[in-house]
Design a protein around this motif. Structure first.
Motif, mmCIF file in Angstrom:
data_model
loop_
_atom_site.group_PDB
_atom_site.id
_atom_site.type_symbol
_atom_site.label_atom_id
_atom_site.label_comp_id
_atom_site.label_asym_id
_atom_site.label_seq_id
_atom_site.Cartn_x
_atom_site.Cartn_y
_atom_site.Cartn_z
ATOM 1 N N SER A 88 0.859 -1.185 0.000
ATOM 2 C CA SER A 88 0.000 0.000 0.000
ATOM 3 C C SER A 88 0.896 1.235 0.000
ATOM 4 O O SER A 88 2.114 1.133 0.123
ATOM 5 N N ARG A 89 0.302 2.383 -0.087
ATOM 6 C CA ARG A 89 1.084 3.621 -0.030
ATOM 7 C C ARG A 89 1.053 4.215 1.374
ATOM 8 O O ARG A 89 1.461 5.336 1.586
ATOM 9 N N HIS A 90 0.578 3.457 2.330
ATOM 10 C CA HIS A 90 0.478 3.917 3.709
ATOM 11 C C HIS A 90 1.866 3.830 4.340
ATOM 12 O O HIS A 90 2.403 2.748 4.538
ATOM 13 N N GLU A 91 2.456 4.941 4.658
ATOM 14 C CA GLU A 91 3.861 4.970 5.077
ATOM 15 C C GLU A 91 4.136 4.308 6.415
ATOM 16 O O GLU A 91 5.272 4.042 6.757
ATOM 17 N N ARG A 92 3.125 4.000 7.210
ATOM 18 C CA ARG A 92 3.340 3.336 8.505
ATOM 19 C C ARG A 92 2.870 1.881 8.476
ATOM 20 O O ARG A 92 2.751 1.257 9.512
ATOM 21 N N GLU A 93 2.605 1.333 7.306
ATOM 22 C CA GLU A 93 2.097 -0.036 7.181
ATOM 23 C C GLU A 93 3.259 -1.012 7.047
ATOM 24 O O GLU A 93 4.084 -0.864 6.155
ATOM 25 N N GLY A 94 3.314 -2.004 7.926
ATOM 26 C CA GLY A 94 4.388 -2.994 7.883
ATOM 27 C C GLY A 94 4.046 -4.222 7.064
ATOM 28 O O GLY A 94 4.898 -5.044 6.790
ATOM 29 N N GLY A 95 2.788 -4.345 6.645
ATOM 30 C CA GLY A 95 2.350 -5.518 5.893
ATOM 31 C C GLY A 95 2.136 -5.201 4.422
ATOM 32 O O GLY A 95 2.261 -4.061 3.984
ATOM 33 N N VAL A 96 1.821 -6.254 3.661
ATOM 34 C CA VAL A 96 1.561 -6.126 2.232
ATOM 35 C C VAL A 96 0.318 -6.931 1.874
ATOM 36 O O VAL A 96 -0.114 -7.796 2.629
ATOM 37 N N PHE A 97 -0.253 -6.651 0.729
ATOM 38 C CA PHE A 97 -1.393 -7.403 0.223
ATOM 39 C C PHE A 97 -0.890 -8.564 -0.627
ATOM 40 O O PHE A 97 -0.029 -8.378 -1.483
ATOM 41 N N ARG A 98 -1.428 -9.763 -0.378
ATOM 42 C CA ARG A 98 -1.199 -10.913 -1.271
ATOM 43 C C ARG A 98 -2.398 -10.948 -2.199
ATOM 44 O O ARG A 98 -3.539 -10.993 -1.744
ATOM 45 N N VAL A 99 -2.156 -10.905 -3.505
ATOM 46 C CA VAL A 99 -3.250 -10.904 -4.479
ATOM 47 C C VAL A 99 -3.146 -12.122 -5.379
ATOM 48 O O VAL A 99 -2.056 -12.601 -5.684
ATOM 49 N N ASN A 100 -4.299 -12.638 -5.763
ATOM 50 C CA ASN A 100 -4.365 -13.709 -6.744
ATOM 51 C C ASN A 100 -4.893 -13.058 -8.018
ATOM 52 O O ASN A 100 -6.065 -12.679 -8.090
ATOM 53 N N TYR A 101 -4.029 -12.888 -9.006
ATOM 54 C CA TYR A 101 -4.399 -12.194 -10.226
ATOM 55 C C TYR A 101 -5.444 -12.948 -11.037
ATOM 56 O O TYR A 101 -6.143 -12.336 -11.841
ATOM 57 N N ARG A 102 -5.594 -14.234 -10.854
ATOM 58 C CA ARG A 102 -6.594 -15.013 -11.595
ATOM 59 C C ARG A 102 -7.985 -14.876 -11.011
ATOM 60 O O ARG A 102 -8.960 -14.834 -11.739
ATOM 61 N N THR A 103 -8.086 -14.832 -9.670
ATOM 62 C CA THR A 103 -9.400 -14.816 -9.022
ATOM 63 C C THR A 103 -9.783 -13.454 -8.473
ATOM 64 O O THR A 103 -10.948 -13.224 -8.163
ATOM 65 N N GLY A 104 -8.821 -12.567 -8.289
ATOM 66 C CA GLY A 104 -9.092 -11.265 -7.693
ATOM 67 C C GLY A 104 -9.124 -11.285 -6.178
ATOM 68 O O GLY A 104 -9.378 -10.266 -5.547
#
Length: 152
Positions: A88-104
Motif C-alpha cells: 500500500s502507499r500507507h507509510e506506517r504499514e508494515g504488511g503487504v497485500f497478497r493478491v491472486n491475479y486469476r481470481t481477484g
C-alpha cells in the motif's frame, strides 16, 4: 555452406531460448514493506502464494544479520494460482497485500510473533457489490474553462 547451417541452428536456439524464458522465469517476487522506517522485504511464491519475509538486524560485534520469518498461519501454500504482492502507499504499514491475479482474491500479510501471517484470501461477493451504493457522480467540466468543476 556448413558455417551458414551452423549459424541457422544458433539463431534458432536463441529464438527458442527467448521463447522459453517465461517458463524459466524466477518463481518468486519481492516487495518491500511500505513502512518508511522498516527495512523488511516480503517474498511470495508466484504459483503457491506462500509468503515469507526478511529484514536486516543489528548484532553487536558484527556487521549485522539477516533475520528471516517463515510462513505462519495463512501464509503457507494456497490453491495454485498466479500470486503477487502489492504494497500500500500507507507509510506506517508494515504488511503487504497478497493478491491472486486469476481470481481477484486478496489477503493482508504481516510479521507477527516472528512469523509471517496472512488473513484468509477473500474478495467482495457479487451480491455485496450489487447492493453497494453507486459511486457519486463526478463533477462535470464546463466547456472551455479547463478543469473547473461545475456547481449544481
Amino acid at each position: 555452406m556448413r558455417l551458414v547451417g551452423s549459424a541457422r541452428y544458433l539463431s534458432m536456439a536463441l529464438v527458442l531460448g527467448a521463447l522459453a524464458s517465461p517458463v524459466l522465469a524466477a518463481p518468486y517476487d519481492f516487495v518491500p514493506a511500505p513502512q518508511n522506517d522498516l527495512n523488511r522485504i516480503y517474498r511470495i511464491d508466484r504459483v503457491t502464494g506462500e509468503v515469507t519475509s526478511c529484514q536486516y538486524g543489528l548484532q553487536e560485534g558484527t556487521i549485522g544479520v539477516t533475520l528471516c520469518f517463515s510462513g505462519g498461519e495463512g501464509a503457507g501454500a494456497q490453491t495454485p494460482g498466479e500470486y503477487g504482492l502489492v504494497a500500500s502507499r500507507h507509510e506506517r504499514e508494515g504488511g503487504v497485500f497478497r493478491v491472486n491475479y486469476r481470481t481477484g482474491e486478496m489477503s493482508i500479510c504481516y510479521v507477527f510473533d516472528e512469523r509471517v501471517v496472512c488473513t484468509p484470501q477473500t474478495s467482495p461477493s457479487p451480491t455485496a457489490a450489487a447492493s453497494a451504493p453507486a459511486p457519486a457522480a463526478t463533477p462535470s467540466v464546463r466547456p472551455g474553462t479547463g478543469a473547473s468543476p461545475q456547481r449544481p
